[in-house]
Design an enzyme around this catalytic site. Sequence first.
Site, short mmCIF file in Angstrom:
data_model
loop_
_atom_site.label_atom_id
_atom_site.label_comp_id
_atom_site.label_asym_id
_atom_site.label_seq_id
_atom_site.Cartn_x
_atom_site.Cartn_y
_atom_site.Cartn_z
N LYS A 1 0.81 -1.22 0.00
CA LYS A 1 0.00 0.00 0.00
C LYS A 1 0.85 1.27 0.00
CE LYS A 1 -4.19 -2.04 1.90
NZ LYS A 1 -3.73 -3.40 2.24
C1 LIG Z 1 -4.50 -4.48 1.85
C2 LIG Z 1 -3.77 -5.75 1.82
C3 LIG Z 1 -4.18 -6.80 0.99
C4 LIG Z 1 -5.44 -6.74 0.17
O1 LIG Z 1 -5.35 -5.84 -0.91
P1 LIG Z 1 -6.68 -5.36 -1.66
O2 LIG Z 1 -6.23 -4.38 -2.67
O3 LIG Z 1 -7.57 -4.74 -0.61
O4 LIG Z 1 -7.31 -6.56 -2.25
C5 LIG Z 1 -3.38 -7.93 0.93
N1 LIG Z 1 -2.26 -8.04 1.67
C6 LIG Z 1 -1.84 -7.05 2.48
C7 LIG Z 1 -0.61 -7.25 3.28
C8 LIG Z 1 -2.58 -5.88 2.58
O5 LIG Z 1 -2.17 -4.91 3.38
#
Ligand SMILES: *Cc1c(COP(=O)(O)O)cnc(C)c1O
Length: 433
Positions: free
Chosen positions: A107
């Site tokens: 993210k």
């Molecule tokens: C947010 C997150 C996900 C999921 O991603 P999405 O885009 O919401 O499907 C998977 N793994 C980790 C470590 C995350 O922080």
Amino acid sequence: MRYYSTNNPEHKVSLEEAVVKGLASDQGLYMPEKIPSLSKELIEQFSEMSFQEIGYRVMGALFSEDLTEKQIRDLVDHTLVFDAPIVEVEEGVYSLELFHGPTLAFKDFGARFCSKLMSLLLTDSEKKVRVLVATSGDTGSAVANGFLGVKGVEVIILFPKGKVSELQEKQFTTLGQNITALEVDGVFDDCQRMVKQAFLDEELNQSLLLTSANSINIARWIPQALYYFYAYSRLPKNGKKSAFAVPSGNFGNIAAGILAQKMGLPIDHFVAATNVNKVVPEFLNGESFKAMPSIATISNSMDVGNPSNFPRLLALYDNSEELLKSHVTGYYYSDEETKKVMQEVKTKGYTLDPHGAVGYLGLKNFMKNYPDYQGVFLETAHPGKFRDVVEETLDEKVVLPERLEAFMVGVKKSEPLANDYSAFKDFLKSLED
Ligand SMILES: *Cc1c(COP(=O)(O)O)cnc(C)c1O
């Protein structure tokens, strides 16, 4: 470029409005009205280019009508300050490591791009911008760190009490400055519901400039397409088809991969892998889409019962359920299966975090049926971010990178919030300037 709402293709807005609003007033998600395509020749040349150079081309195709070339370069340079290598875990199976950023999760890409784009678009605004974020863990830390100290922007984070790991919590509750954390007596879906309701609250929006940095925001969502182009460019050119497996919660990450595919990236298949929060895999396997209350698992960043980016998946496949189902395979796994595969892969010399493990499981499942593929799974977080589970499962210590260790010494500061929209609204009203 204009952006339309998935609830009404006639409802179109500018880039600035899409980014500031986050969610359309009809609750639809914004989508680019035209998806530009890159030529096959250019995509082949990517194997000779740096991550940044690829970034300028891909983001240029999407944003050149709205931003200058210099702004696009600044955005990409600000975002791609860390690498996203592919690492071969076993023959033909690659981990795309997306955890080399400041908060050690993928993210960071979206959060860094989003804060930079907002500051470019809103430099002339006189009102203070309030970014509202609901988090199950990683969004909060990535957004807080991406926006920390950005002038004219205040970030308000809602997180479910007792549902976020200590380390994740530390990464957004210890920063201070323009970051406020509200600890909600409820689950993630409650936090998300309250944030959505605030965006639709006319009274509030008259006095406050509210915006979102959740993965529903195009400024978070679109830049995630970048590492699919980069990963593909680094795969061996052996004529094999390729599948990408994405551990999914709100389904923004996989939707960005599909955006890359629509722009011309020749990925042959996607695997959507989840924990027991299995709404989308069940849909892909023929059942109707039915949102459910979320269930707590060891891959807690994917504990989402009503995945907010689902309408984007459909929109990318021209709202054809059949097309979507033929391009994306869904699987889901229990915590036991996740732990078992973490142990198995450890014996091959690679440490998975619980989210990456779910992606790996999905990829292997798919490749069992399609042995002519090579595959990439997205390793979305560093194992140290989920240290308790990883250490317990593997029965060994995980070394924390220094920048994570630094967060642990900070002091948690958060305000309690009842699981009730009116309490949240009162809090926001107290901010009015
Ligand atoms: C947010 C997150 C996900 C999921 O991603 P999405 O885009 O919401 O499907 C998977 N793994 C980790 C470590 C995350 O922080």
